[in-house]
Design a protein around this motif. Structure first.
Motif, PDB file in Angstrom:
ATOM      1  N   ILE A 394       0.832  -1.209   0.000  1.00 37.44           N
ATOM      2  CA  ILE A 394       0.000   0.000   0.000  1.00 37.44           C
ATOM      3  C   ILE A 394       0.874   1.270   0.000  1.00 37.44           C
ATOM      4  CG2 ILE A 394      -0.288   0.008   2.532  1.00 37.44           C
ATOM      5  CD1 ILE A 394      -2.933   1.141  -0.052  1.00 37.44           C
ATOM      6  N   GLY A 395       2.045   1.173   0.561  1.00 38.84           N
ATOM      7  CA  GLY A 395       2.925   2.349   0.616  1.00 38.84           C
ATOM      8  C   GLY A 395       3.341   2.785  -0.780  1.00 38.84           C
ATOM      9  N   VAL A 396       3.846   1.813  -1.555  1.00 36.09           N
ATOM     10  CA  VAL A 396       4.294   2.104  -2.921  1.00 36.09           C
ATOM     11  C   VAL A 396       3.099   2.564  -3.762  1.00 36.09           C
ATOM     12  CG1 VAL A 396       5.211   1.044  -5.036  1.00 36.09           C
ATOM     13  CG2 VAL A 396       6.270   0.553  -2.814  1.00 36.09           C
ATOM     14  N   HIS A 397       1.965   1.911  -3.591  1.00 35.88           N
ATOM     15  CA  HIS A 397       0.764   2.278  -4.351  1.00 35.88           C
ATOM     16  C   HIS A 397       0.376   3.734  -4.076  1.00 35.88           C
ATOM     17  CE1 HIS A 397      -3.102   1.802  -6.337  1.00 35.88           C
ATOM     18  NE2 HIS A 397      -3.693   2.327  -5.280  1.00 35.88           N
ATOM     19  N   MET A 398       0.385   4.112  -2.809  1.00 36.64           N
ATOM     20  CA  MET A 398      -0.011   5.488  -2.472  1.00 36.64           C
ATOM     21  C   MET A 398       1.001   6.492  -3.009  1.00 36.64           C
ATOM     22  SD  MET A 398      -1.814   5.336   1.197  1.00 36.64           S
ATOM     23  CE  MET A 398      -1.847   7.108   1.213  1.00 36.64           C
ATOM     24  N   GLN A 399       2.268   6.149  -2.892  1.00 36.04           N
ATOM     25  CA  GLN A 399       3.306   7.050  -3.414  1.00 36.04           C
ATOM     26  C   GLN A 399       3.032   7.338  -4.907  1.00 36.04           C
ATOM     27  OE1 GLN A 399       6.993   5.082  -4.052  1.00 36.04           O
ATOM     28  NE2 GLN A 399       8.230   6.927  -3.792  1.00 36.04           N
ATOM     29  N   GLN A 400       2.747   6.245  -5.653  1.00 35.31           N
ATOM     30  CA  GLN A 400       2.505   6.405  -7.100  1.00 35.31           C
ATOM     31  C   GLN A 400       1.238   7.225  -7.358  1.00 35.31           C
ATOM     32  OE1 GLN A 400       2.346   2.277  -8.117  1.00 35.31           O
ATOM     33  NE2 GLN A 400       4.567   2.094  -8.406  1.00 35.31           N
ATOM     34  N   GLN A 401       0.176   6.910  -6.587  1.00 35.19           N
ATOM     35  CA  GLN A 401      -1.102   7.595  -6.821  1.00 35.19           C
ATOM     36  C   GLN A 401      -1.019   9.078  -6.472  1.00 35.19           C
ATOM     37  OE1 GLN A 401      -3.740   6.197  -8.412  1.00 35.19           O
ATOM     38  NE2 GLN A 401      -2.232   4.568  -8.651  1.00 35.19           N
ATOM     39  N   ILE A 402      -0.293   9.409  -5.409  1.00 35.43           N
ATOM     40  CA  ILE A 402      -0.170  10.813  -4.999  1.00 35.43           C
ATOM     41  C   ILE A 402       0.612  11.590  -6.073  1.00 35.43           C
ATOM     42  CG2 ILE A 402       0.807  12.393  -3.272  1.00 35.43           C
ATOM     43  CD1 ILE A 402       0.322  10.107  -1.181  1.00 35.43           C
ATOM     44  N   LYS A 403       1.710  10.997  -6.529  1.00 30.13           N
ATOM     45  CA  LYS A 403       2.530  11.645  -7.572  1.00 30.13           C
ATOM     46  C   LYS A 403       1.681  11.869  -8.831  1.00 30.13           C
ATOM     47  CE  LYS A 403       7.247  10.272  -6.463  1.00 30.13           C
ATOM     48  NZ  LYS A 403       8.334   9.364  -6.744  1.00 30.13           N
TER      49      LYS A 403
END
Ligand SMILES: Nc1ncnc2c1ncn2[C@@H]1O[C@H](COP(=O)(O)OP(=O)(O)OP(=O)(O)O)[C@@H](O)[C@H]1O
Ligand SMILES: O=P(O)(O)OC[C@H]1O[C@](O)(CO)[C@@H](O)[C@@H]1O
Ligand SMILES: [Mg+2]
Length: 499
Positions: A394-403
């Motif tokens: 979920i961390g990597v997913h959120m990083q990508q989605q926020i960017k």
């Protein structure tokens, strides 16, 4: 219908093969509240459930006066001890501690745990831990073994050390460590490690486990065969939910085979997801370490133009680390836990809230527990060696989605992602955990000498108690989204509902 409380404890143990889910099923009570005696029935049922399994349930063994006394210690402190009648330091088998201490006025009170619709006060007593006047083993004949299973956790070495010290205080000479979790029982390459005061003296100064840990391992019957072959009388099992389910299955198999073996658990998990306990050892230390990561994320976010700090913390199904680290740091704008679903997109979504934070504060710091938002990720059937589901990141997913989001709306955002996962559990225990480990380690030994088996030891409302294992492993303890603590966290972060 004759009014009564019906509570059936159904224990299903699949001893011969490794099973993935917790193998203890507890059927919910059906209570007829019109019965004037329902409370009495409830309490009888509760007492039965929390009764501690004892060697005398299956064997005709007689107690003897304990060798543990602090009254007149010999110079060697070797448990050759005192006339016990002159020392009043023993815990009586009928000593109890209250499991629940709040009287809720209404089921609508924050965090209410009510039995009946009127939230009647029903005392629920559990057994106090500590040394008993009578013991069920001859210390000089005892072989005791310690095993640490599951993931690492600060304080494992502290508990091992105290178990060894306390066993020696009783007069036990034969103490061994089983290497690398349950695997060490059946792997010929993994020898027993002899343990003594000298060996464990300084192990608390380092994190990790002197004995090593692992997931997965042999079947319960193979483990019990090994216990029999090694002539182990007491087994101390340090681990989380899975390990405790295993410990209980080992206890059951020993009972079936009429073996005189005490199996005693010490709950270990940084996730703090064991039922009924105030906290498990390692949790405080993990929170303290997690704060460092949050602090770094905060500094990065503050120093960047439109900085967004994102920290992922452990917590497979329970968000206690994320919630407590958010509360203690005071630097988190958004805390996400597995117990509270959220959405990223849309008018009430998290991304819009982040936009608002960037506009108004110029920065934002987000803390996400590893088990949060799994519904936003692609499902996988993969499991680890113990059968635990492998979670999506979920961390990597959120990083990508926020960017992606900030790029799309044309607002610059500098996202800094920190994943301190293994750093928070590989460190040594802090002061409060070290004390907790000390008490739990000592109590585990007292419990075994008292003849209990299939029990674990913990802290409830600041009192140290013994609990039957099935009661603590029936499901992971989770953050109650209607609890005062979660509300305090929301008050502190000021975050919106992302539904
Ligand atoms: N239901 C079960 N019955 C018997 N043994 C089990 C069960 N679940 C897990 N185990 C065994 O217990 C050990 C540890 O389990 P697991 O890896 O789930 O860690 P845990 O004790 O839950 O700790 P952690 O908090 O680190 O996850 C493994 O060796 C595993 O095979
Ligand atoms: O990578 P490992 O060693 O399997 O451990 C990961 C798991 O350990 C835990 O911290 C429990 O000890 C979980 O939160 C996490 O999912
Ligand atoms: Mg587990």
């Amino acid at each position: 219908m004759v009014p009564q409380v019906v509570r059936r404890l159904k224990r299903i143990f699949k001893c011969a093969s490794q099973v993935n889910d917790i193998s203890v099923e507890v059927v919910k009570p059906e209570i007829d509240f019109k019965d004037p005696d329902w409370k009495k029935h409830f309490q009888e049922d509760f007492d039965n459930r929390f009764r501690l399994p004892h060697l005398t349930d299956i064997l005709d063994v007689k107690p003897r006066p304990t060798s543990f006394s602090l009254k007149s210690r010999g110079p060697l402190g070797d448990g050759n001890g005192a006339p016990m009648d002159t020392w009043y330091g023993y815990v009586n088998d009928d000593d109890r501690a209250l499991l629940k201490v709040i009287k809720f006025a209404s089921p609508n009170s924050a965090g209410a745990e009510c039995i009946d619709p009127d939230c009647s006060w029903v005392e629920q007593w559990v057994h106090r831990a500590g040394p008993r006047k009578q013991i069920y083993y001859e210390p000089k004949e005892v072989k005791a073994a310690i095993v640490t299973c599951g993931g690492l956790c600060p304080g494992l070495n502290d508990v091992i050390r105290q178990i060894v010290f306390t066993l020696e205080k009783y007069g036990v000479k034969n103490i061994v460590g089983i290497q690398f979790g349950y695997r060490g029982f059946c792997d010929e390459n993994l020898r027993e490690v002899p343990l003594s005061h000298q060996v464990v003296q300084n192990i608390n100064l380092a994190g990790g486990s002197l004995l090593g840990v692992s997931r997965g391992g042999p079947s319960i019957s193979d483990i019990v065969d090994s216990i029999q072959a090694k002539a182990i009388d007491m087994l101390f099992v340090l681990g989380g939910n899975g390990t405790h389910a295993g410990a209980n299955a080992i206890h059951d198999e020993c009972c079936k085979r009429k073996m005189k073996v005490s199996v005693v658990g010490v709950p270990k998990t940084i996730d703090n997801d064991i039922q009924l306990m105030d906290k498990t050892f390692g949790f405080d230390t993990a929170v303290e370490e997690a704060q460092r990561a949050i602090n770094s994320a905060y500094i990065e976010a503050e120093s960047a133009y439109h900085g967004i700090g994102l920290v992922k913390l452990m917590g497979r199904s329970s968000g206690f680390i994320a919630m407590h680290a958010s509360l203690s740091s005071g630097q988190i704008d958004i805390c996400l836990i597995p117990e509270v679903p959220f959405k990223l997109e849309g008018p009430n979504g998290l991304l819009q809230h982040l936009e608002h934070l960037i506009k108004t504060k110029g920065k934002a710091v987000v803390c996400v527990a590893e088990g949060a938002g799994q519904e936003l990720l692609q499902k996988s059937d993969a499991t680890d060696a113990s059968g635990n589901v492998v979670l999506g990141d979920i961390g990597v997913h959120m990083q990508q989605q926020i960017k992606r989001h900030f790029k799309y709306i044309g607002v610059p955002a500098d996202v800094k992602y920190i994943d301190p996962t293994y750093m928070v559990r590989a460190c040594r225990a802090n002061a409060s955990d070290a004390i907790l480990c000390t008490v739990l380690g000592q109590n585990a030994v007292h419990g075994a000498f008292a003849g209990f088996s299939g029990i674990t030891t913990g802290i409830c409302n600041n009192h140290y108690v013994y609990l039957p294992i099935p009661e603590v492993v029936r499901s992971p303890r989770r953050v109650d989204s209607n609890s005062r603590m979660w509300h305090r966290c929301l008050t502190s972060t000021g975050q919106a509902d992302f539904h």
